[in-house]
Design a protein around this motif. Structure first.
Motif, mmCIF file in Angstrom:
data_model
loop_
_atom_site.group_PDB
_atom_site.id
_atom_site.type_symbol
_atom_site.label_atom_id
_atom_site.label_comp_id
_atom_site.label_asym_id
_atom_site.label_seq_id
_atom_site.Cartn_x
_atom_site.Cartn_y
_atom_site.Cartn_z
ATOM 1 N N SER A 1 11.724 1.041 -12.729
ATOM 2 C CA SER A 1 10.695 0.472 -11.863
ATOM 3 C C SER A 1 9.706 1.532 -11.399
ATOM 4 C CB SER A 1 11.338 -0.206 -10.646
ATOM 5 O OG SER A 1 12.127 -1.301 -11.047
ATOM 6 N N SER A 2 10.205 2.727 -11.129
ATOM 7 C CA SER A 2 9.342 3.810 -10.679
ATOM 8 C C SER A 2 8.437 4.304 -11.809
ATOM 9 C CB SER A 2 10.191 4.969 -10.151
ATOM 10 O OG SER A 2 9.385 6.041 -9.729
ATOM 11 N N LEU A 3 8.974 4.333 -13.031
ATOM 12 C CA LEU A 3 8.220 4.863 -14.163
ATOM 13 C C LEU A 3 7.140 3.913 -14.662
ATOM 14 C CD1 LEU A 3 11.133 6.463 -16.222
ATOM 15 C CD2 LEU A 3 9.299 7.685 -15.052
ATOM 16 N N VAL A 4 7.406 2.603 -14.543
ATOM 17 C CA VAL A 4 6.459 1.630 -15.099
ATOM 18 C C VAL A 4 5.830 0.751 -14.017
ATOM 19 C CG1 VAL A 4 7.638 1.609 -17.331
ATOM 20 C CG2 VAL A 4 8.246 -0.096 -15.619
ATOM 21 N N CYS A 5 5.833 1.228 -12.779
ATOM 22 C CA CYS A 5 5.192 0.480 -11.701
ATOM 23 C C CYS A 5 3.674 0.534 -11.883
ATOM 24 C CB CYS A 5 5.593 1.025 -10.333
ATOM 25 S SG CYS A 5 5.007 2.703 -9.997
ATOM 26 N N GLU A 6 2.977 -0.303 -11.138
ATOM 27 C CA GLU A 6 1.526 -0.419 -11.286
ATOM 28 C C GLU A 6 0.790 0.919 -11.108
ATOM 29 O OE1 GLU A 6 -1.576 -2.476 -8.440
ATOM 30 O OE2 GLU A 6 -0.590 -4.003 -9.666
ATOM 31 N N PRO A 7 1.037 1.692 -10.035
ATOM 32 C CA PRO A 7 0.321 2.966 -9.881
ATOM 33 C C PRO A 7 0.614 3.951 -11.005
ATOM 34 C CG PRO A 7 1.310 2.286 -7.804
ATOM 35 C CD PRO A 7 1.880 1.395 -8.861
ATOM 36 N N ALA A 8 1.876 3.965 -11.485
ATOM 37 C CA ALA A 8 2.245 4.879 -12.570
ATOM 38 C C ALA A 8 1.497 4.535 -13.845
ATOM 39 C CB ALA A 8 3.752 4.836 -12.803
ATOM 40 N N LEU A 9 1.436 3.247 -14.179
ATOM 41 C CA LEU A 9 0.734 2.830 -15.391
ATOM 42 C C LEU A 9 -0.771 3.041 -15.257
ATOM 43 C CD1 LEU A 9 2.622 -0.450 -16.399
ATOM 44 C CD2 LEU A 9 2.961 1.881 -17.242
ATOM 45 N N ALA A 10 -1.296 2.819 -14.065
ATOM 46 C CA ALA A 10 -2.726 3.056 -13.844
ATOM 47 C C ALA A 10 -3.058 4.534 -14.034
ATOM 48 C CB ALA A 10 -3.127 2.596 -12.444
ATOM 49 N N HIS A 11 -2.166 5.401 -13.572
ATOM 50 C CA HIS A 11 -2.347 6.846 -13.758
ATOM 51 C C HIS A 11 -2.371 7.185 -15.248
ATOM 52 C CE1 HIS A 11 -1.870 11.168 -13.265
ATOM 53 N NE2 HIS A 11 -0.802 11.120 -14.047
ATOM 54 N N CYS A 12 -1.459 6.596 -16.020
ATOM 55 C CA CYS A 12 -1.413 6.838 -17.467
ATOM 56 C C CYS A 12 -2.685 6.318 -18.140
ATOM 57 C CB CYS A 12 -0.190 6.165 -18.077
ATOM 58 S SG CYS A 12 1.394 6.820 -17.492
ATOM 59 N N ALA A 13 -3.171 5.166 -17.669
ATOM 60 C CA ALA A 13 -4.404 4.588 -18.226
ATOM 61 C C ALA A 13 -5.579 5.535 -17.994
ATOM 62 C CB ALA A 13 -4.681 3.231 -17.589
ATOM 63 N N ARG A 14 -5.615 6.163 -16.826
ATOM 64 C CA ARG A 14 -6.704 7.108 -16.532
ATOM 65 C C ARG A 14 -6.574 8.364 -17.393
ATOM 66 N NH1 ARG A 14 -5.409 5.190 -11.126
ATOM 67 N NH2 ARG A 14 -7.108 3.817 -10.454
ATOM 68 N N GLU A 15 -5.347 8.782 -17.681
ATOM 69 C CA GLU A 15 -5.153 9.924 -18.566
ATOM 70 C C GLU A 15 -5.752 9.629 -19.941
ATOM 71 O OE1 GLU A 15 -3.280 13.064 -18.034
ATOM 72 O OE2 GLU A 15 -3.948 12.446 -16.044
ATOM 73 N N LEU A 16 -5.662 8.382 -20.367
ATOM 74 C CA LEU A 16 -6.228 7.944 -21.643
ATOM 75 C C LEU A 16 -7.722 7.632 -21.538
ATOM 76 C CD1 LEU A 16 -3.346 5.612 -22.809
ATOM 77 C CD2 LEU A 16 -4.427 7.304 -24.289
ATOM 78 N N GLN A 17 -8.238 7.624 -20.310
ATOM 79 C CA GLN A 17 -9.633 7.262 -20.024
ATOM 80 C C GLN A 17 -9.937 5.828 -20.444
ATOM 81 O OE1 GLN A 17 -12.259 10.298 -21.599
ATOM 82 N NE2 GLN A 17 -11.018 11.955 -20.766
ATOM 83 N N LEU A 18 -8.954 4.956 -20.289
ATOM 84 C CA LEU A 18 -9.130 3.555 -20.665
ATOM 85 C C LEU A 18 -10.225 2.868 -19.859
ATOM 86 C CD1 LEU A 18 -5.540 2.045 -21.194
ATOM 87 C CD2 LEU A 18 -7.276 2.535 -22.909
ATOM 88 N N GLU A 19 -10.443 3.331 -18.625
ATOM 89 C CA GLU A 19 -11.429 2.666 -17.772
ATOM 90 C C GLU A 19 -12.829 2.712 -18.374
ATOM 91 O OE1 GLU A 19 -11.528 6.945 -16.297
ATOM 92 O OE2 GLU A 19 -10.076 5.537 -17.135
ATOM 93 N N GLU A 20 -13.089 3.682 -19.239
ATOM 94 C CA GLU A 20 -14.409 3.790 -19.851
ATOM 95 C C GLU A 20 -14.657 2.691 -20.889
ATOM 96 O OE1 GLU A 20 -15.125 7.641 -21.427
ATOM 97 O OE2 GLU A 20 -14.725 8.687 -19.537
ATOM 98 N N TYR A 21 -13.576 2.068 -21.360
ATOM 99 C CA TYR A 21 -13.687 1.115 -22.467
ATOM 100 C C TYR A 21 -13.520 -0.348 -22.032
ATOM 101 C CZ TYR A 21 -13.120 5.350 -25.250
ATOM 102 O OH TYR A 21 -13.286 6.596 -25.789
ATOM 103 N N ILE A 22 -13.118 -0.568 -20.775
ATOM 104 C CA ILE A 22 -12.867 -1.938 -20.319
ATOM 105 C C ILE A 22 -14.170 -2.723 -20.233
ATOM 106 C CG2 ILE A 22 -11.903 -3.365 -18.480
ATOM 107 C CD1 ILE A 22 -10.238 -0.954 -17.611
#
Length: 238
Positions: A80-101
């Motif tokens: 739960s700690s590893l795949v919680c919303e803030p954790a996944l959002a952090h990983c998404a930012r590492e990938l810079q996914l926000e630039e492509y949404i």
């Protein structure tokens, strides 16, 4: 808004899609399809449903093998700690996914590109898209291991920094508060700098792609300073 080349994202992901339609759907928010009245392109929601299931299976198998002595309840809490919303959002930012949404104008104005819920859902949608495109779990597993499960102990420690700092400070009769010091960068790629205080004393500062992440980094930096001071005192006594 102009979007970066999807090829650059594939390079970051470490996977090249045969069917780019799947990746495009994974990066498309419902506000965009509704606003543009596009009926030939799905939003990310169905892919997020699939990706969530794949992520749960891969993370469960990983924790089962990595921690043979942990009980079911301990593994559930860790997952739960590893795949919680803030954790996944952090990983998404590492990938810079926000630039492509792809977002509708209203969602864009409301800061949807930095919304943890949207970012975590989009990340799970890319997992679902990869699963369908590759025809199995092998490629999504590589992706998950690289960006989500690469450092489970470090991630859990990072996620718990605010709680650990608050607990430490409360034992000494204080309380932690966080103040935003600076916002910088374009709307789709903002950086926040936050300082952690006890009373009027600043403990440390941290930067992140969201205020929550910046607060966690400030707390982690504060804990590191506290640990260093404790070590120095211990060495002096010796």
């Amino acid at each position: 808004m102009e979007y970066p080349s999807i090829r650059r994202l594939e390079e970051r992901m470490g996977y090249h899609f045969r069917n780019h339609y799947l990746l495009e759907c994974a990066l498309t928010h419902t506000s965009f399809t509704n606003e543009q009245k596009i009926h030939t392109l799905e939003s990310y929601e169905r892919l997020e449903f699939l990706g969530d299931a794949v992520l749960e299976m891969v993370s469960s198998a990983f924790l089962y093998r990595r921690y043979p002595d942990k009980r079911e309840g301990e593994m559930t809490k860790l997952r739960s700690s590893l795949v919680c919303e803030p954790a996944l959002a952090h990983c998404a930012r590492e990938l810079q996914l926000e630039e492509y949404i792809r977002l509708g104008r209203g969602e864009e104005r409301n800061g949807g590109r930095q919304n943890d819920s949207i970012l975590s859902d989009i990340l799970e949608a890319t997992i679902g898209a990869m699963y369908l495109d590759s025809g199995g779990v092998e490629e999504p597993q590589k992706y998950i291991m690289k960006y989500i499960l690469s450092d489970p102990e470090g991630e859990v420690m990072f996620r718990d920094s605010k709680s650990a700092l608050q607990e430490y400070v409360q034992k000494n009769g204080g309380d932690v508060r966080y103040e935003l010091q600076e916002e910088s960068g374009p709307n789709h790629r903002m950086t926040f700098r936050v300082a952690a205080f006890v009373g009027d004393r600043e403990l440390a500062q941290g930067e992140g792609r969201s205020k929550k992440e910046a607060e966690q980094r400030a707390a982690a930096a504060a804990l590191k300073r506290i640990a260093e001071k404790t070590d120095k005192k211990t060495n002096q006594c010796i």
